[in-house]
Design an enzyme around this catalytic site. Structure first.
Site, PDB file in Angstrom:
ATOM      1  CG  ASP A 147     -49.234  14.889 -36.713  1.00 66.15           C
ATOM      2  OD1 ASP A 147     -48.051  15.008 -36.376  1.00 66.15           O
ATOM      3  OD2 ASP A 147     -50.174  15.315 -36.026  1.00 66.15           O
ATOM      4  CB  CYS A 202     -34.037  31.715 -38.021  1.00 68.39           C
ATOM      5  SG  CYS A 202     -35.516  30.674 -38.192  1.00 68.39           S
ATOM      6  CB  CYS A 259     -43.744  30.594 -31.448  1.00 67.13           C
ATOM      7  SG  CYS A 259     -44.459  29.013 -31.954  1.00 67.13           S
ATOM      8  CB  CYS A 263     -42.632  33.644 -37.492  1.00 66.45           C
ATOM      9  SG  CYS A 263     -41.374  33.137 -38.697  1.00 66.45           S
TER      10      CYS A 263
END
Length: 329
Positions: A147, A202, A259, A263
């Site tokens: 990261d 998606c 979010c 999902c």
């Protein structure tokens, strides 16, 4: 588990059997506890690099100015580690099956920060993997990335066939949804590369876009960090939050999972096997008054080896103060 082939693997890289070594590296990565692993060639990312530069040009990086420094380096791991020939990409499930409580006295913490700092957990596993490889091949050089290095983690995960990027810009895996940490091990080895990727599943779903209380997902697959609750509560160093974000925190003290919570792919989430990601006491939601009253010393002790320390003491207290002010209105 040894990576050694038969009666001994030569220590000179040109003699390595790339097919067998790649298989052994994947086996070892799974033995370290990683849930998914893929291997791809270390090369320039295109068109991903172009999309990064477009995102930066629109000013969507917010206060994360480091994103704009040398974007070409972010798009090519060889700029960061010139010896890189292969990228071993791993994913680690961090889903803990607990829920937030709804109390005016507490602030919600993003699920990824409930337990031990993922940089340390994932980094330790990757360093162990590298050490295992070097035990059999001392000439191997590698770089562990979790990261904070200048790599496009999600783009590499897609290339390695671990998942696809959702409209909320998080990686979605078919097995664990989006509740995964990503890491990479750059190696100066020519390995056998995975070529199959997972197509975007998606479809017409827009639940993540509709659920965002600050409209930070300005269009499918594009997030404006200036409007994102996670950016405001973690990365931002300003003493006062933007008014339009502060008014719509929805109880989030550190990060935001809205979010991801909506999902549909996260319905398939399975609890992590990594005990270090289980919630620490008081970390799934924090006592806001305690946060406001922290001192530098108590802050350091409270969040030692926790991802929450990323926000710094000033950010932690700003976040708590903002939530308390919102609840007084």
């Amino acid at each position: 588990m040894s990576l050694t082939f038969g009666n001994g693997l030569p220590n000179t890289l040109p003699e390595v059997d790339s097919h067998l070594l790649s298989r052994r590296i994947k086996e070892r990565a799974r033995a370290e506890g990683f849930d998914k692993v893929g291997i791809v060639k270390a090369e320039a990312l295109s068109p991903e690099g172009e999309r990064l530069r477009e995102w930066l040009a629109r000013g969507f990086d917010g206060e994360m100015q480091w994103m704009a420094r040398e974007p070409h380096q972010r798009a090519d791991p060889r700029e960061f580690f010139p010896q890189a020939r292969s990228v071993v990409v791993v994913a680690l499930n961090y889903y803990a099956n607990h829920q937030h409580t709804s109390s005016d006295a507490t602030g919600k913490v993003s699920r990824y920060a409930w337990g031990d700092d993922y940089h340390e957990v994932v980094g330790t596993k990757l360093r162990s993997l590298l050490m295992r490889i070097q035990q059999d091949l001392p000439a191997v050089e590698g770089k562990v990335c979790v990261d904070i290095q200048p790599l496009m983690d999600k783009a590499w995960a897609v290339r390695a066939g671990l998942g696809w990027i959702g409209k909320h810009t998080n990686l979605i895996t078919p097995d664990y949804g989006s509740w995964v940490f990503i890491g990479e091990l750059l190696l100066n080895l020519e390995l056998e590369y995975d070529s199959e990727t997972i197509e975007d599943h998606c479809g017409t779903c827009t639940l993540c876009i509709e659920a965002c209380p600050t409209d930070a997902i300005v269009e499918p697959y594009v997030v404006d960090s200036n409007l994102c609750i996670s950016h405001a509560t973690i990365e931002s160093r300003v003493p006062e939050m933007r008014a339009e974000v502060a008014a719509n925190l929805d109880g989030w003290f550190y990060g935001c999972d809205i979010c991801q919570d909506v999902c549909p792919w996260n319905r398939f989430a399975e609890p992590t096997r990594e005990t270090g990601f289980e919630p620490r006491p008081g970390n799934a939601e924090v006592d806001l008054t305690e946060m406001v009253e922290l001192t530098p010393l108590s802050y350091a002790g409270r969040f030692r080896h926790s991802a929450i320390k990323r926000a710094k003491l000033a950010g932690v207290q700003r976040n708590a103060r903002t939530l308390l002010e919102n609840r007084e209105r």
